[in-house]
Design a protein around this motif. Sequence first.
Motif, PDB file in Angstrom:
ATOM      1  N   ASP A   1       0.986  -1.407  -0.075  1.00  0.00           N
ATOM      2  CA  ASP A   1       0.085   0.008  -0.013  1.00  0.00           C
ATOM      3  C   ASP A   1       0.995   1.057   0.104  1.00  0.00           C
ATOM      4  O   ASP A   1       1.481   1.525   0.994  1.00  0.00           O
ATOM      5  CB  ASP A   1      -0.874   0.065   1.384  1.00  0.00           C
ATOM      6  CG  ASP A   1      -1.950   1.034   1.245  1.00  0.00           C
ATOM      7  OD1 ASP A   1      -1.506   2.210   0.782  1.00  0.00           O
ATOM      8  OD2 ASP A   1      -2.878   0.767   1.536  1.00  0.00           O
ATOM      9  N   LEU A   2       0.980   1.776  -1.233  1.00  0.00           N
ATOM     10  CA  LEU A   2       1.902   2.997  -1.261  1.00  0.00           C
ATOM     11  C   LEU A   2       1.589   4.384  -0.320  1.00  0.00           C
ATOM     12  O   LEU A   2       2.342   5.162  -0.164  1.00  0.00           O
ATOM     13  CB  LEU A   2       2.195   3.322  -2.727  1.00  0.00           C
ATOM     14  CG  LEU A   2       2.634   2.060  -3.651  1.00  0.00           C
ATOM     15  CD1 LEU A   2       2.365   2.575  -4.982  1.00  0.00           C
ATOM     16  CD2 LEU A   2       4.087   1.748  -3.062  1.00  0.00           C
ATOM     17  N   GLN A   3       0.377   4.466  -0.220  1.00  0.00           N
ATOM     18  CA  GLN A   3      -0.316   5.486   0.730  1.00  0.00           C
ATOM     19  C   GLN A   3       0.068   5.434   2.113  1.00  0.00           C
ATOM     20  O   GLN A   3       0.433   6.081   2.864  1.00  0.00           O
ATOM     21  CB  GLN A   3      -1.570   5.762   0.532  1.00  0.00           C
ATOM     22  CG  GLN A   3      -1.810   6.283  -1.113  1.00  0.00           C
ATOM     23  CD  GLN A   3      -3.187   6.646  -1.372  1.00  0.00           C
ATOM     24  OE1 GLN A   3      -4.031   6.815  -0.416  1.00  0.00           O
ATOM     25  NE2 GLN A   3      -3.651   6.855  -2.444  1.00  0.00           N
ATOM     26  N   GLU A   4      -0.165   4.024   2.503  1.00  0.00           N
ATOM     27  CA  GLU A   4       0.273   3.647   3.999  1.00  0.00           C
ATOM     28  C   GLU A   4       1.598   3.186   4.206  1.00  0.00           C
ATOM     29  O   GLU A   4       1.993   3.059   5.218  1.00  0.00           O
ATOM     30  CB  GLU A   4      -0.871   2.573   4.294  1.00  0.00           C
ATOM     31  CG  GLU A   4      -2.257   3.105   4.386  1.00  0.00           C
ATOM     32  CD  GLU A   4      -2.615   4.127   5.269  1.00  0.00           C
ATOM     33  OE1 GLU A   4      -1.754   4.210   6.313  1.00  0.00           O
ATOM     34  OE2 GLU A   4      -3.439   4.978   5.051  1.00  0.00           O
ATOM     35  N   HIS A   5       2.214   2.867   3.252  1.00  0.00           N
ATOM     36  CA  HIS A   5       3.770   2.378   3.029  1.00  0.00           C
ATOM     37  C   HIS A   5       3.980   1.330   3.956  1.00  0.00           C
ATOM     38  O   HIS A   5       4.849   1.016   4.813  1.00  0.00           O
ATOM     39  CB  HIS A   5       4.653   3.617   3.820  1.00  0.00           C
ATOM     40  CG  HIS A   5       4.567   5.032   3.080  1.00  0.00           C
ATOM     41  ND1 HIS A   5       5.125   5.326   1.960  1.00  0.00           N
ATOM     42  CD2 HIS A   5       4.123   6.109   3.465  1.00  0.00           C
ATOM     43  CE1 HIS A   5       4.838   6.490   1.638  1.00  0.00           C
ATOM     44  NE2 HIS A   5       4.199   6.930   2.396  1.00  0.00           N
ATOM     45  N   VAL A   6       3.048   0.113   3.805  1.00  0.00           N
ATOM     46  CA  VAL A   6       3.021  -1.116   4.500  1.00  0.00           C
ATOM     47  C   VAL A   6       2.810  -2.085   3.367  1.00  0.00           C
ATOM     48  O   VAL A   6       2.242  -1.810   2.515  1.00  0.00           O
ATOM     49  CB  VAL A   6       1.867  -1.017   5.299  1.00  0.00           C
ATOM     50  CG1 VAL A   6       2.095  -0.100   6.426  1.00  0.00           C
ATOM     51  CG2 VAL A   6       0.433  -0.997   4.900  1.00  0.00           C
TER      52      VAL A   6
END
Length: 287
Positions: free
Chosen positions: A82-87
């Motif tokens: 998840d590129l927005q949550e960086h996970v």
Amino acid sequence: MTDTGNQNKMDIRLVAIDLDETLFDTQKRLPEENKRACEEALAKGVHVVIATGRPYNGIPEEALKLKGLRYAICTSGASIYDLQEHVCMYHDPMPRNRVMELIAGLMPMPVLCDVLIDGHAYIDVSKSALIEKMMAADPFKKYFRTSREDVPDILTWIRDHEMEPDKVTVNFLKGPDGTSYYKKEATAWCKTFEDLVAVSGGVGNLELTKATATKGAALLWLAERLGLKREQTMAIGDSGNDYDMLVKAGFGVGMANSEPEVLAAVDYVTKSNNENGVAYAIRKFVL
């Protein structure tokens, strides 16, 4: 299937796109036309998803800057981020002991073998010296140099870290006639690991992951997570590590510059990566 004129738009809600030789041109640049088409699709609520053999930290900034981009399938399907949550939201790694055994057999050969773990790529310092000897285009060498982290002893490094590896890549030096040195020997060794799968990343290399870790499996997992049907997915790619994704997606699109096995398997062949083939396919079937 090749272009036969106007096609009816389909209910595509997720488009998974390979990076190298697909979204990017041969100079590993993101063409403006491809960028615009991706962002237009994202703005309409379509999930445009990067699907690459690269590790998370190897995704170029220009791709990450696509407005609205949220998901990336990495390491040939062994992970989804998840590129927005960086996970990392999905992970299907290889057993660490199997990777150590695999690499131990490759180390005596004059090949570039590296391991991808937790979004990073690591290479034994004795192997990194071979990068400049590769008969590859400068953009590929630059990517390789900047995305691999040297470690003094790769086997010791893997043993001392608790994380399970996502992927191992094997790249070959070539002779003047294009023959890949030690490819036969390396391939034979890799095939003894029946719990792993080896495919090509489009440069004549070998990319090994757990047998269940493919771009296709990751695509279907993400589609289900997003509440989408298989029929609502489209995949675009060009090489062996895209094959599984292209046949498992609801609609598979191959680049004109694709490997023969890809061209024979896809539902449609778009223009080449140097002719904005991704944009052409998105505008034809999605927008």
